[in-house]
Motif scaffolding. Sequence first.
Motif, PDB file in Angstrom:
ATOM      1  N   GLU A  34       1.955 -17.184 -36.010  1.00  0.00           N
ATOM      2  CA  GLU A  34       3.043 -17.322 -35.041  1.00  0.00           C
ATOM      3  C   GLU A  34       4.415 -17.092 -35.664  1.00  0.00           C
ATOM      4  O   GLU A  34       5.368 -16.727 -34.972  1.00  0.00           O
ATOM      5  N   ALA A  35       4.527 -17.347 -36.967  1.00  0.00           N
ATOM      6  CA  ALA A  35       5.808 -17.214 -37.664  1.00  0.00           C
ATOM      7  C   ALA A  35       5.587 -16.394 -38.930  1.00  0.00           C
ATOM      8  O   ALA A  35       5.519 -16.964 -40.036  1.00  0.00           O
ATOM      9  N   ASN A  78      18.240 -24.310 -32.370  1.00  0.00           N
ATOM     10  CA  ASN A  78      17.402 -23.128 -32.546  1.00  0.00           C
ATOM     11  C   ASN A  78      16.294 -23.176 -31.493  1.00  0.00           C
ATOM     12  O   ASN A  78      15.283 -23.869 -31.672  1.00  0.00           O
ATOM     13  N   THR A  79      16.503 -22.469 -30.392  1.00  0.00           N
ATOM     14  CA  THR A  79      15.549 -22.521 -29.282  1.00  0.00           C
ATOM     15  C   THR A  79      14.184 -22.017 -29.704  1.00  0.00           C
ATOM     16  O   THR A  79      13.154 -22.579 -29.312  1.00  0.00           O
ATOM     17  N   ASP A  80      14.153 -20.973 -30.514  1.00  0.00           N
ATOM     18  CA  ASP A  80      12.867 -20.420 -30.957  1.00  0.00           C
ATOM     19  C   ASP A  80      12.072 -21.456 -31.751  1.00  0.00           C
ATOM     20  O   ASP A  80      10.856 -21.579 -31.587  1.00  0.00           O
ATOM     21  N   ALA A  81      12.756 -22.201 -32.615  1.00  0.00           N
ATOM     22  CA  ALA A  81      12.079 -23.221 -33.425  1.00  0.00           C
ATOM     23  C   ALA A  81      11.559 -24.351 -32.548  1.00  0.00           C
ATOM     24  O   ALA A  81      10.461 -24.880 -32.769  1.00  0.00           O
ATOM     25  N   ARG A 110       4.563 -25.390 -29.118  1.00  0.00           N
ATOM     26  CA  ARG A 110       3.268 -24.706 -29.168  1.00  0.00           C
ATOM     27  C   ARG A 110       2.405 -25.269 -30.302  1.00  0.00           C
ATOM     28  O   ARG A 110       1.184 -25.379 -30.184  1.00  0.00           O
ATOM     29  N   LEU A 119      10.639 -24.136 -29.397  1.00  0.00           N
ATOM     30  CA  LEU A 119       9.467 -23.622 -28.669  1.00  0.00           C
ATOM     31  C   LEU A 119       8.257 -23.514 -29.600  1.00  0.00           C
ATOM     32  O   LEU A 119       7.118 -23.792 -29.184  1.00  0.00           O
ATOM     33  N   LEU A 120       8.501 -23.127 -30.844  1.00  0.00           N
ATOM     34  CA  LEU A 120       7.409 -23.025 -31.809  1.00  0.00           C
ATOM     35  C   LEU A 120       6.771 -24.398 -32.039  1.00  0.00           C
ATOM     36  O   LEU A 120       5.535 -24.526 -32.082  1.00  0.00           O
TER      37      LEU A 120
END
Length: 355
Positions: free
Chosen positions: A127-128, A3-6, A12, A8-9
């Motif tokens: 952010e989420a 999960n690329t989004d996770a 950050r 990156l999260l």
Amino acid sequence: MVNTDAILLVQRLRAEAARIGFAATGIAPATDDPLRARRLEQWLADGCHGTMEWMETRLDHRRGPQSLWPAARSVIALGMSYAPAADPLALADHPERARISVYAQGGDYHDTVKKALKGLARWLVAEAPGAEVKVFVDTAPVMEKPLGEAAGIGWQGKHTNLVSRRHGSWLFLGAIYTTLDLPADAPHADRCGSCRACQDACPTQAFPVPYRLDARRCVSYLTIEHKGPIPHDLRAGIGNRIYGCDDCLAACPWNSFAQAASANRAFLPRAELAAPRLADLLTLDDAGFRRLFAGSPIKRIGRDRFVRNCLIAAGNSGDVALFGPVAALVNDPDPVVAEAASWALDRLVSVMPVP
């Protein structure tokens, strides 16, 4: 599937955690750990928690994150450094001075760490959107040290505290539980090896075996959590420690990597708590105690327990100059204080020169 989004999260998230003062951040699954739970059950069954009944009454919640909050999917384990600039053991040879554990010489860590946790949790929710979070710092049935190990920020050493290769033994721990399914870090490997410095340093032999603490013999437990008279056979080992003990932590060789510059400024020692005179502390009444320890974690134990500790230190000091302040407490309204004063007085009389 990654999960690329996770990913990156989380990247950050680490950056934001560092920005607001956390020195270490790791992610662990929120699933319960049966082995950890069984070890806790056995420790409690053996009575090693002493009079800390609150550990027993919420045992079910301590089994793991999902036992406390079934909706949790990930744990964000965080550490804030309080690495000291001075030698934590410097007052060992100054019995007229009181030794206060490094962590309690500055501001109350509960306030500082919780404020930072809440700030990071708000950032994460922004952010989420839709994520749910709960924050914990030492006031809820959360096993922060095993979670810190599971999240890779350190390992539980033979003294049972978390040890970091980068920050040594000087980390305040907090946790954020979240419903987000975040990529987890690998658990940290044990790096203690054959070293037993922490066990050998304990003044009251509170470690019956490595990785197991008998709180009933621990100076931190005796001076902070224990409310009654301190057992006579343990009093000499307390020395001049009046609130907590740093010996097992300070002995750890991994502290050579800890940098005091990375510590949160809120934890810098207050001048009046770095090396206080026992003679001054013994004269504190309730109002004076509250004034001196306003904003300090020490305030929570109250004047009576604190003065009891100071009397044990006075009795161990061999300093006959403390005879007067000690004698003034023999008839204290609190029976535990009065008993400690009588004990200390007898000890001081025994070392007085014969006229």
